[in-house]
Design a protein around this motif. Structure first.
Motif, PDB file in Angstrom:
ATOM      1  N   PHE B  45      40.724  41.325  42.691  1.00 16.06           N
ATOM      2  CA  PHE B  45      39.442  41.624  43.323  1.00 16.06           C
ATOM      3  C   PHE B  45      38.992  43.046  42.979  1.00 16.06           C
ATOM      4  O   PHE B  45      37.827  43.295  42.658  1.00 16.06           O
ATOM      5  N   SER B  46      39.944  43.984  43.026  1.00 15.37           N
ATOM      6  CA  SER B  46      39.624  45.365  42.669  1.00 15.37           C
ATOM      7  C   SER B  46      39.096  45.446  41.248  1.00 15.37           C
ATOM      8  O   SER B  46      38.136  46.172  40.964  1.00 15.37           O
ATOM      9  N   THR B  47      39.749  44.691  40.353  1.00 15.59           N
ATOM     10  CA  THR B  47      39.329  44.724  38.955  1.00 15.59           C
ATOM     11  C   THR B  47      37.897  44.207  38.814  1.00 15.59           C
ATOM     12  O   THR B  47      37.103  44.751  38.046  1.00 15.59           O
ATOM     13  N   PHE B  48      37.569  43.174  39.578  1.00 14.06           N
ATOM     14  CA  PHE B  48      36.207  42.666  39.553  1.00 14.06           C
ATOM     15  C   PHE B  48      35.216  43.709  40.063  1.00 14.06           C
ATOM     16  O   PHE B  48      34.096  43.826  39.539  1.00 14.06           O
ATOM     17  N   ILE B  49      35.626  44.471  41.069  1.00 16.58           N
ATOM     18  CA  ILE B  49      34.746  45.532  41.572  1.00 16.58           C
ATOM     19  C   ILE B  49      34.458  46.535  40.453  1.00 16.58           C
ATOM     20  O   ILE B  49      33.318  46.939  40.217  1.00 16.58           O
ATOM     21  N   TRP B  51      34.601  45.991  37.257  1.00 16.63           N
ATOM     22  CA  TRP B  51      33.769  45.327  36.253  1.00 16.63           C
ATOM     23  C   TRP B  51      32.306  45.331  36.690  1.00 16.63           C
ATOM     24  O   TRP B  51      31.402  45.650  35.922  1.00 16.63           O
ATOM     25  N   GLN B  52      32.101  45.029  37.990  1.00 16.39           N
ATOM     26  CA  GLN B  52      30.744  44.980  38.524  1.00 16.39           C
ATOM     27  C   GLN B  52      30.067  46.344  38.416  1.00 16.39           C
ATOM     28  O   GLN B  52      28.913  46.464  38.018  1.00 16.39           O
ATOM     29  N   MET B  53      30.841  47.408  38.735  1.00 14.59           N
ATOM     30  CA  MET B  53      30.273  48.764  38.640  1.00 14.59           C
ATOM     31  C   MET B  53      29.869  49.066  37.206  1.00 14.59           C
ATOM     32  O   MET B  53      28.817  49.646  36.949  1.00 14.59           O
ATOM     33  N   MET B  54      30.737  48.662  36.256  1.00 18.70           N
ATOM     34  CA  MET B  54      30.404  48.925  34.860  1.00 18.70           C
ATOM     35  C   MET B  54      29.171  48.137  34.439  1.00 18.70           C
ATOM     36  O   MET B  54      28.367  48.617  33.640  1.00 18.70           O
ATOM     37  N   GLN B  55      29.016  46.935  34.975  1.00 18.84           N
ATOM     38  CA  GLN B  55      27.814  46.157  34.693  1.00 18.84           C
ATOM     39  C   GLN B  55      26.571  46.876  35.198  1.00 18.84           C
ATOM     40  O   GLN B  55      25.507  46.785  34.620  1.00 18.84           O
ATOM     41  N   TRP B  56      26.735  47.596  36.299  1.00 20.79           N
ATOM     42  CA  TRP B  56      25.613  48.350  36.856  1.00 20.79           C
ATOM     43  C   TRP B  56      25.396  49.661  36.115  1.00 20.79           C
ATOM     44  O   TRP B  56      24.553  50.465  36.506  1.00 20.79           O
ATOM     45  N   GLY B 110      35.886  33.844  43.115  1.00 20.73           N
ATOM     46  CA  GLY B 110      35.290  32.774  42.326  1.00 20.73           C
ATOM     47  C   GLY B 110      33.847  32.523  42.725  1.00 20.73           C
ATOM     48  O   GLY B 110      32.987  32.242  41.901  1.00 20.73           O
ATOM     49  N   LEU B 111      33.595  32.663  44.013  1.00 17.48           N
ATOM     50  CA  LEU B 111      32.259  32.426  44.547  1.00 17.48           C
ATOM     51  C   LEU B 111      31.279  33.496  44.066  1.00 17.48           C
ATOM     52  O   LEU B 111      30.152  33.198  43.674  1.00 17.48           O
ATOM     53  N   ILE B 112      31.719  34.752  44.090  1.00  9.30           N
ATOM     54  CA  ILE B 112      30.820  35.843  43.717  1.00  9.30           C
ATOM     55  C   ILE B 112      30.654  35.928  42.202  1.00  9.30           C
ATOM     56  O   ILE B 112      29.561  36.033  41.681  1.00  9.30           O
ATOM     57  N   TRP B 113      31.806  35.882  41.483  1.00  6.81           N
ATOM     58  CA  TRP B 113      31.743  36.169  40.041  1.00  6.81           C
ATOM     59  C   TRP B 113      32.028  34.941  39.185  1.00  6.81           C
ATOM     60  O   TRP B 113      32.235  35.066  37.994  1.00  6.81           O
ATOM     61  N   VAL B 208      43.767  42.824  28.420  1.00  2.05           N
ATOM     62  CA  VAL B 208      44.751  41.996  27.718  1.00  2.05           C
ATOM     63  C   VAL B 208      44.646  40.528  28.144  1.00  2.05           C
ATOM     64  O   VAL B 208      44.611  39.630  27.317  1.00  2.05           O
ATOM     65  N   VAL B 209      44.618  40.280  29.468  1.00  3.06           N
ATOM     66  CA  VAL B 209      44.618  38.880  29.928  1.00  3.06           C
ATOM     67  C   VAL B 209      43.214  38.339  30.194  1.00  3.06           C
ATOM     68  O   VAL B 209      43.064  37.176  30.524  1.00  3.06           O
ATOM     69  N   PHE B 210      42.199  39.176  30.062  1.00  3.33           N
ATOM     70  CA  PHE B 210      40.805  38.826  30.382  1.00  3.33           C
ATOM     71  C   PHE B 210      40.617  38.626  31.874  1.00  3.33           C
ATOM     72  O   PHE B 210      41.539  38.284  32.599  1.00  3.33           O
ATOM     73  N   LEU B 211      39.376  38.836  32.278  1.00  2.97           N
ATOM     74  CA  LEU B 211      39.079  38.889  33.706  1.00  2.97           C
ATOM     75  C   LEU B 211      38.655  37.520  34.217  1.00  2.97           C
ATOM     76  O   LEU B 211      37.671  36.954  33.749  1.00  2.97           O
ATOM     77  N   GLU B 212      39.386  36.990  35.166  1.00  2.00           N
ATOM     78  CA  GLU B 212      38.983  35.767  35.868  1.00  2.00           C
ATOM     79  C   GLU B 212      39.803  35.703  37.159  1.00  2.00           C
ATOM     80  O   GLU B 212      40.833  36.368  37.271  1.00  2.00           O
ATOM     81  N   PRO B 213      39.355  34.904  38.133  1.00  2.00           N
ATOM     82  CA  PRO B 213      40.020  34.949  39.436  1.00  2.00           C
ATOM     83  C   PRO B 213      41.508  34.618  39.410  1.00  2.00           C
ATOM     84  O   PRO B 213      42.241  35.057  40.289  1.00  2.00           O
ATOM     85  N   ASN B 214      41.986  33.863  38.436  1.00  2.00           N
ATOM     86  CA  ASN B 214      43.405  33.524  38.445  1.00  2.00           C
ATOM     87  C   ASN B 214      44.228  34.410  37.520  1.00  2.00           C
ATOM     88  O   ASN B 214      45.364  34.098  37.209  1.00  2.00           O
ATOM     89  N   MET B 215      43.636  35.534  37.085  1.00  2.00           N
ATOM     90  CA  MET B 215      44.306  36.302  36.044  1.00  2.00           C
ATOM     91  C   MET B 215      45.625  36.935  36.497  1.00  2.00           C
ATOM     92  O   MET B 215      46.505  37.164  35.687  1.00  2.00           O
ATOM     93  N   MET B 216      45.770  37.191  37.794  1.00  2.00           N
ATOM     94  CA  MET B 216      46.951  37.937  38.224  1.00  2.00           C
ATOM     95  C   MET B 216      48.133  37.053  38.598  1.00  2.00           C
ATOM     96  O   MET B 216      49.202  37.564  38.914  1.00  2.00           O
ATOM     97  N   GLY B 217      47.953  35.735  38.589  1.00  2.00           N
ATOM     98  CA  GLY B 217      49.050  34.848  38.992  1.00  2.00           C
ATOM     99  C   GLY B 217      50.336  35.160  38.247  1.00  2.00           C
ATOM    100  O   GLY B 217      51.371  35.458  38.847  1.00  2.00           O
ATOM    101  N   GLY B 218      50.254  35.142  36.926  1.00  2.00           N
ATOM    102  CA  GLY B 218      51.436  35.399  36.121  1.00  2.00           C
ATOM    103  C   GLY B 218      51.948  36.817  36.292  1.00  2.00           C
ATOM    104  O   GLY B 218      53.146  37.053  36.412  1.00  2.00           O
TER     105      GLY B 218
END
Lengths: 340, 292
Positions: B45-49, B51-56, B110-113, B208-218
């Protein structure tokens, strides 16, 4: 032995205390009534609804298995989806590759999962609960990848999975496939449910509960702690495997990505909602995990995870005994109304 | 030989991420004796935050710092709202709480991004590091940031009043309370720091693993493996465990036939089980003696 599980007790007010001496099962009249309703229901509803109720029963068996583990022996597992997957694949492979009759695949699925659970549990169970949660969590996350492995692809169908044929009703019975599968599942459920109640009342069941209540005291009294813990884990895995096999037959499809950590979370939620250690609650919890996601998805796609999570929090904060607490509350309310 | 060194270096750079995750897990474990199963999702979630800031249009390093601050506050908020009331509850209730958090964060992200895979930029680029073919600048950057972070944490816990108070609160809560340490807030602070460390791990691993909601599982499973290997009660052990696990993962992928990308998670699982069987307390953990 029939006292309420305190595994889930929190620091809540005394109102959550349940009357002592309540049995693990429902009253006889109520049970018969529910059974009767279950028997006639398929005559009145559409095939899709029959399928959904079948899924409730199947998930109910899986939640029941978790309940035996957690409510019975006080351990918990976040990896039930892995055993569910193993059972589903065992049934699917036996039916599709070896042509075994669907009913016969279930005991095999159960035994395979029992063995797998026993072996997996052996190292993890020597340690405290948190390690078991950790190991099973890792198992649940790793399972889809294991199922996709190239070397098993001939058997498992790899990423694509396996299509399982739905059985017809035998003896030319004039009922649909769905209805037959429903009755078949109901029969299996009853057998497992009754066996589980007897299991918890037996010597082994008492040994498990002794471990749950106080491990050190239990071992001082001569209970072989690691054996019974592993046994509980194996039995739980075995029953989950049977549920998985049934699930494969009902859904007619097994694929690695149907058995992710989300399924394990759903089963865990089912147990918590139904009330930890209360066997009838397993089916209330299962009904919950089958129907609630549909409602949530109607509001917004992908919302079911959040919905599950929030509900889980609500349950652990407000009704720590889940459906059992609601049932007891309703009962006492009826008693009160009768008296006035 | 070149391949071997190459793989070890690559292992160290992914190991740096595992070390961060393991450190975050151990910090919360130290504070409240529970494993945070939602650690990976919090980091995602932090990583998405970020990413969102960089988009802005926020520059990378500003987004980096802001994300760490937001994550720190978020961690404290989660502890105050969700886990402080559960402090005296049994293990099962706590596990249920973590699982709930896992499901909520995953689903909300997943809902937001949405669940499509996103590119995440690296500030270090991906050219060869110092002209050598062995590791890329991003890998070197990952190692560098982790090492700086570890030194900072070491100094913090060794030489500052707050750091010492946090350690005291984690090891002997009763005595710490008696000498006037607010142990409850120390736990909240531990959560905040764990969340911030997780955010750093997420931002570093995202290219490295690309950004998506399940990226941190592994990554989380490897973090757990690292924490178990190092001994759940030792932060230093967790870091060493992280590097070892990273190297092991890469070498196993290179030299054991049949182990490719598709077996990464089962390897972590096997590692956890092996450590639990052979040395349950890990490399640097201490034995907990239970009293009747």
């Amino acid at each position: 032995m029939s006292t309420v599980q305190e595994t889930f007790a929190t620091t809540k007010s005394p109102s959550t205390e349940l009357p002592a001496g309540k049995s693990n099962a429902l009253g006889r009249n109520l049970s018969l009534l529910i059974l009767l309703v279950m028997l006639v229901v398929p005559l009145f509803v559409r095939n899709f609804v029959i399928f959904q109720i079948t899924m409730v029963l199947i998930y109910g068996i899986a939640v029941l298995a978790l309940n035996i583990l957690t409510g019975g022996s006080g351990q918990f597992s976040l990896g039930q989806s892995a055993f569910y997957a193993l059972g589903a694949y065992t049934s699917g492979i036996l039916m599709e590759h070896l042509g075994v009759n669907y009913a016969l695949t279930l005991p095999v699925a159960g035994m395979v999962c029992f063995a797998a659970g026993f072996l997996f549990g052996f190292p993890a169970l020597r340690l405290s609960g948190i390690y078991l949660a950790l190991a099973t969590f890792a198992l649940a996350v790793a399972m889809p990848q294991l199922l996709k492995l190239g070397i098993f692809e001939h058997w498992t169908g790899g990423v694509q999975g396996l299509v399982v044929t739905k059985p017809d009703a035998p003896f030319d019975l004039p009922i649909s496939q769905d209805a037959w599968l429903y009755y078949f599942t109901l029969a299996v459920t009853l057998v497992i449910y009754i066996t589980s109640i007897f299991l918890l009342k037996s010597r082994s069941g008492r040994a498990m509960m002794a471990i749950r209540d106080n491990e050190i005291a239990a071992s001082a009294m001569g209970v072989d702690v690691s054996l019974y813990k592993t046994l509980a884990f194996g039995i739980s895995a075995g029953i989950t495997g049977i549920a998985g096999g049934l699930g494969a037959i009902a859904v007619q499809f097994v694929a690695p990505d149907s058995y992710t950590i989300q399924l394990a979370i759903a089963l865990f939620l089912g147990m918590v909602v139904g009330g930890v250690g209360w066997l009838p609650g397993s089916f209330a919890g299962a009904a919950f995990i089958v129907f609630v996601p549909n409602l949530a998805e109607e509001i917004s796609k992908g919302l079911s995870g959040a919905f599950f999570g929030v509900l889980l929090l609500v349950v652990i904060y407000l009704v720590p005994h889940g459906a059992k607490q609601v049932a007891t509350f309703a009962e006492s309310l009826i008693d009160k109304l009768r008296k006035t | 030989m070149e391949l071997f060194i190459n793989q070890v270096l690559a292992g160290i750079s992914t190991g740096a991420i595992y070390a961060c995750m393991a450190l975050a897990v151990v910090m919360i474990y130290q504070a409240i004796d529970h494993l945070n199963f939602a650690q990976g999702e919090m980091a995602m979630f932090s990583t998405f935050i970020a990413w969102q800031m960089m988009q802005w249009g926020v520059p990378y390093w500003w987004a980096f710092i802001l994300t760490i601050i937001v994550s720190f506050l978020g961690g404290i908020l989660i502890e105050r709202l969700l886990f402080k009331p559960l402090a005296k509850a049994p293990v099962l209730t706590n596990v249920a709480g973590f699982i709930a958090l896992f499901a909520i964060i995953n689903s909300v992200a997943g809902l937001i991004w949405d669940f499509t895979i996103k590119q995440f930029p690296s500030p270090f680029g991906s050219s060869p590091f110092l002209g050598s073919q062995l590791i890329s600048t991003h890998q070197a950057g990952m190692i560098g940031v982790t090492v700086v972070l570890l030194i900072a944490l070491f100094l913090f816990f060794r030489f500052t009043r707050v750091g010492l108070a946090m350690r005291a609160a984690a090891t002997v809560p009763e005595s710490a309370r008696l000498v006037g340490i607010n142990t409850s807030w120390m736990i909240a602070l531990g959560w905040g720091m764990a969340s911030a460390i997780g955010a750093i791990a997420g931002i570093l691993v995202a290219p490295v693993v690309f950004l998506e909601p399940n990226m941190m599982g592994g990554v989380l499973i490897y973090g757990f493996a690292a924490a178990v290997l190092g001994g759940l009660s030792s932060p230093l052990g967790a870091v060493i465990g992280g590097f070892l696990v990273g190297i092991f993962e890469n070498l196993a992928g290179t030299y054991i036939p049949g182990v490719g990308n598709e077996l990464k998670l089962p390897i972590a699982l096997a590692l956890i089980i092996t450590v639990l069987v052979v040395k349950p307390n890990g490399l640097m953990g201490h034995t907990v003696v239970k009293r009747v």
